[in-house]
Design a protein around this motif. Structure first.
Motif, PDB file in Angstrom:
ATOM      1  N   THR A  80      25.562  38.905  35.104  1.00 37.38           N
ATOM      2  CA  THR A  80      26.073  37.843  35.975  1.00 37.38           C
ATOM      3  C   THR A  80      26.321  38.410  37.367  1.00 37.38           C
ATOM      4  O   THR A  80      26.986  39.435  37.512  1.00 37.38           O
ATOM      5  CB  THR A  80      27.404  37.276  35.453  1.00 37.38           C
ATOM      6  OG1 THR A  80      27.206  36.811  34.126  1.00 37.38           O
ATOM      7  CG2 THR A  80      27.862  36.125  36.315  1.00 37.38           C
ATOM      8  N   VAL A  81      25.751  37.741  38.357  1.00 35.25           N
ATOM      9  CA  VAL A  81      25.953  38.139  39.758  1.00 35.25           C
ATOM     10  C   VAL A  81      26.560  36.958  40.504  1.00 35.25           C
ATOM     11  O   VAL A  81      26.051  35.836  40.420  1.00 35.25           O
ATOM     12  CB  VAL A  81      24.620  38.543  40.419  1.00 35.25           C
ATOM     13  CG1 VAL A  81      24.818  38.803  41.909  1.00 35.25           C
ATOM     14  CG2 VAL A  81      24.027  39.762  39.741  1.00 35.25           C
ATOM     15  N   TRP A  82      27.637  37.207  41.204  1.00 34.46           N
ATOM     16  CA  TRP A  82      28.228  36.183  42.083  1.00 34.46           C
ATOM     17  C   TRP A  82      27.906  36.536  43.531  1.00 34.46           C
ATOM     18  O   TRP A  82      28.050  37.693  43.936  1.00 34.46           O
ATOM     19  CB  TRP A  82      29.755  36.119  41.899  1.00 34.46           C
ATOM     20  CG  TRP A  82      30.175  35.447  40.626  1.00 34.46           C
ATOM     21  CD1 TRP A  82      29.898  35.855  39.359  1.00 34.46           C
ATOM     22  CD2 TRP A  82      30.948  34.240  40.493  1.00 34.46           C
ATOM     23  NE1 TRP A  82      30.455  34.985  38.444  1.00 34.46           N
ATOM     24  CE2 TRP A  82      31.110  33.991  39.119  1.00 34.46           C
ATOM     25  CE3 TRP A  82      31.529  33.359  41.420  1.00 34.46           C
ATOM     26  CZ2 TRP A  82      31.819  32.884  38.639  1.00 34.46           C
ATOM     27  CZ3 TRP A  82      32.242  32.264  40.938  1.00 34.46           C
ATOM     28  CH2 TRP A  82      32.377  32.021  39.559  1.00 34.46           C
ATOM     29  N   LYS A 122      38.335  33.418  38.365  1.00 31.60           N
ATOM     30  CA  LYS A 122      39.287  33.726  37.294  1.00 31.60           C
ATOM     31  C   LYS A 122      38.948  32.951  36.018  1.00 31.60           C
ATOM     32  O   LYS A 122      38.955  33.510  34.910  1.00 31.60           O
ATOM     33  CB  LYS A 122      40.704  33.385  37.776  1.00 31.60           C
ATOM     34  CG  LYS A 122      41.790  33.819  36.818  1.00 31.60           C
ATOM     35  CD  LYS A 122      43.165  33.675  37.437  1.00 31.60           C
ATOM     36  CE  LYS A 122      44.251  34.191  36.508  1.00 31.60           C
ATOM     37  NZ  LYS A 122      44.225  33.608  35.161  1.00 31.60           N
ATOM     38  N   GLN A 123      38.620  31.674  36.177  1.00 29.36           N
ATOM     39  CA  GLN A 123      38.291  30.860  34.999  1.00 29.36           C
ATOM     40  C   GLN A 123      37.027  31.358  34.306  1.00 29.36           C
ATOM     41  O   GLN A 123      36.917  31.326  33.082  1.00 29.36           O
ATOM     42  CB  GLN A 123      38.132  29.389  35.398  1.00 29.36           C
ATOM     43  CG  GLN A 123      39.491  28.721  35.646  1.00 29.36           C
ATOM     44  CD  GLN A 123      39.382  27.301  36.156  1.00 29.36           C
ATOM     45  OE1 GLN A 123      38.343  26.895  36.690  1.00 29.36           O
ATOM     46  NE2 GLN A 123      40.458  26.532  36.032  1.00 29.36           N
ATOM     47  N   TRP A 124      36.082  31.813  35.092  1.00 32.50           N
ATOM     48  CA  TRP A 124      34.853  32.380  34.538  1.00 32.50           C
ATOM     49  C   TRP A 124      35.183  33.595  33.664  1.00 32.50           C
ATOM     50  O   TRP A 124      34.706  33.721  32.529  1.00 32.50           O
ATOM     51  CB  TRP A 124      33.913  32.752  35.678  1.00 32.50           C
ATOM     52  CG  TRP A 124      32.661  33.474  35.269  1.00 32.50           C
ATOM     53  CD1 TRP A 124      32.432  34.816  35.326  1.00 32.50           C
ATOM     54  CD2 TRP A 124      31.461  32.880  34.755  1.00 32.50           C
ATOM     55  NE1 TRP A 124      31.175  35.105  34.886  1.00 32.50           N
ATOM     56  CE2 TRP A 124      30.546  33.940  34.531  1.00 32.50           C
ATOM     57  CE3 TRP A 124      31.063  31.566  34.474  1.00 32.50           C
ATOM     58  CZ2 TRP A 124      29.250  33.719  34.024  1.00 32.50           C
ATOM     59  CZ3 TRP A 124      29.783  31.353  33.972  1.00 32.50           C
ATOM     60  CH2 TRP A 124      28.901  32.419  33.745  1.00 32.50           C
ATOM     61  N   LEU A 125      36.024  34.473  34.193  1.00 34.67           N
ATOM     62  CA  LEU A 125      36.407  35.683  33.451  1.00 34.67           C
ATOM     63  C   LEU A 125      37.289  35.329  32.255  1.00 34.67           C
ATOM     64  O   LEU A 125      37.110  35.854  31.151  1.00 34.67           O
ATOM     65  CB  LEU A 125      37.131  36.663  34.380  1.00 34.67           C
ATOM     66  CG  LEU A 125      36.261  37.276  35.486  1.00 34.67           C
ATOM     67  CD1 LEU A 125      37.127  38.007  36.507  1.00 34.67           C
ATOM     68  CD2 LEU A 125      35.212  38.225  34.911  1.00 34.67           C
ATOM     69  N   ASP A 126      38.222  34.415  32.460  1.00 34.35           N
ATOM     70  CA  ASP A 126      39.102  33.997  31.359  1.00 34.35           C
ATOM     71  C   ASP A 126      38.309  33.361  30.219  1.00 34.35           C
ATOM     72  O   ASP A 126      38.735  33.395  29.064  1.00 34.35           O
ATOM     73  CB  ASP A 126      40.161  32.994  31.856  1.00 34.35           C
ATOM     74  CG  ASP A 126      41.227  33.657  32.720  1.00 34.35           C
ATOM     75  OD1 ASP A 126      41.263  34.912  32.756  1.00 34.35           O
ATOM     76  OD2 ASP A 126      42.006  32.934  33.376  1.00 34.35           O
ATOM     77  N   GLY A 127      37.174  32.766  30.571  1.00 34.76           N
ATOM     78  CA  GLY A 127      36.318  32.147  29.555  1.00 34.76           C
ATOM     79  C   GLY A 127      35.508  33.166  28.769  1.00 34.76           C
ATOM     80  O   GLY A 127      34.617  32.791  27.990  1.00 34.76           O
ATOM     81  N   GLY A 128      35.765  34.436  28.997  1.00 40.73           N
ATOM     82  CA  GLY A 128      35.076  35.481  28.238  1.00 40.73           C
ATOM     83  C   GLY A 128      33.757  35.908  28.856  1.00 40.73           C
ATOM     84  O   GLY A 128      32.966  36.631  28.237  1.00 40.73           O
TER      85      GLY A 128
END
Ligand SMILES: [Zn+2]
Length: 393
Positions: free
Chosen positions: A183-185, A272-278
């Motif tokens: 994943t690249v942002w 943050k939500q992306w990371l929190d979603g695993g």
């Protein structure tokens, strides 16, 4: 004595379009106009930066005009007396607002700190700007071109101070299993004057959504999460580097305030939500412009990846580093004081991800053989996403 009233023709100067901006207009003679650059300061009236101008002149005859840009001095990171515009930054002109050409010659007045240039227009009207503009108009053209592509998903992560949507685009092949994907942002246009950042984004999106095996591989290997327009208010108003409340959107990542900087708050929450979603983030990159320097930096914690990407970019693309090698990022731009963290510094510190920052110059780039053009910026966008995917190999 008889008073002689000297009257001469004055052509109107307009800024009533997206991104338009001047401070003031003074006709000194019928072939000589002085245009002050509006500039923008922050909420404390500090750090005024004056390097965005974009205007149209209507009805000027097809003869030589001397244009002088004034009021260029400001402050950067608390250092007074700085100016971004000088003889190394040549303005661009256009007759249609689409094709932009750099003026080949300018004169810099080092005493008055004014930039002037002579122009003999071939048509009327004409537009002049600091760099080839990229506003909601150009962004709209990109959206219309790619919106139906099934590999693209568009969403809004929140609203700006003035209520504009903050877009987040996801490009990936939904049929390819997420387990093997990186994943690249990517983030573009945190600062309104930096239209070059947007042209790189434009090229990156087109390259990722292109037909052919190479683009298909980029979509299979990577989930691309892209903030294409991080300061839509500033871009619409012809701003420079602060949001409508006067906050720098590439500082303050250690002082997030949903009211003062809703743009940062929304982008931060999306990450943050992306990371929190695993989910993972293998790399993050924010793309900026400066006048004369070009570099890539990232946190020491992921030095091997930053170094690898730097090497690929230097060897295979028009990236033309003005520092001799890649560089570890500092942890903040204002040690001991909150509000100095850039997005890459903030995300690295908070989430431990490999968040990088790239600056690209608007001055002459020897690797490009001149001032960066729109097409060259777009080409670099394609080169950049390929280089990032390659850096993971
Ligand atoms: Zn910037």
């Amino acid at each position: 004595m008889v008073a002689v009233l000297l009257a001469f023709f004055i052509a109107p100067v307009f800024t009533n379009f997206p991104g338009g901006s001047v401070g003031g207009v003074e006709w000194l003679a019928e072939n000589h106009v002085r245009i002050s650059v509006e500039g923008q300061a922050n909420h404390e009236r500090r750090n005024r930066q004056a390097n965005w101008y974009y205007f149209r002149i209507d009805g000027y005859p097809l003869k030589e005009l001397r244009i002088e840009l004034s009021d260029l001095v400001g402050e950067y990171n608390g250092r007074l007396g700085t100016h971004a515009v000088d003889e190394s930054t040549h303005p661009v002109y256009s007759y249609d607002g689409i094709t932009w050409t750099h003026f080949s010659q300018v004169e810099w007045d080092a005493k008055q700190l004014r930039l002037s240039f002579r122009f003999t227009p071939e048509r009327s009207p004409f537009w002049i700007a600091h760099t080839p503009p990229y506003t909601e108009k150009e962004f709209g053209v990109l959206e219309t071109t790619v919106e139906a592509n099934p590999m693209l998903r568009r969403e809004s992560v929140g609203k700006t101070v003035e209520g504009r949507e903050i877009p987040l685009w996801t490009i990936t092949d939904p049929a390819a299993p997420p387990s093997g994907k990186k994943t690249v942002w990517l983030m573009f246009r945190q600062h309104a004057w930096e239209s070059g950042s947007s042209w790189v984004c434009d090229g990156a999106v087109r390259a990722l959504l292109a037909e052919g095996d190479e683009a298909a591989a980029l979509r299979r290997m990577v989930t691309w999460k892209i903030f294409p327009m991080a300061d839509p208010d500033g871009v619409a108003h012809g701003g420079v580097r602060f949001n409508r409340s006067g906050y720098d959107l590439n500082r303050n990542w250690d002082a997030i305030d949903t009211t003062k900087e809703p743009e940062i708050a929304a982008e931060h929450l999306a990450v943050k939500q992306w990371l929190d979603g695993g989910n993972r983030i293998d790399a993050f990159l924010t793309v900026h412009n400066t006048e004369t320097s070009e570099y890539l930096e990232g946190p020491a914690s992921c030095r091997p990846l930053v170094e690898r990407l730097h090497k690929i970019l230097e060897k295979e693309t028009s990236f033309n580093p003005t520092r001799r090698k890649w560089q570890d990022a500092a942890s903040t731009t204002s040690p001991g004081k909150k509000g100095g963290m850039t997005v890459d510094q903030g995300l690295s510190a908070e989430f431990g991800i490999c968040a990088m920052l790239m600056e690209q110059m608007v001055a002459r780039n020897a690797k490009l053989g001149g001032f960066p053009t729109v097409v060259q910026r777009q080409q670099f966008g394609g080169q950049l996403v390929k280089a990032m995917a390659k850096a993971f190999e």
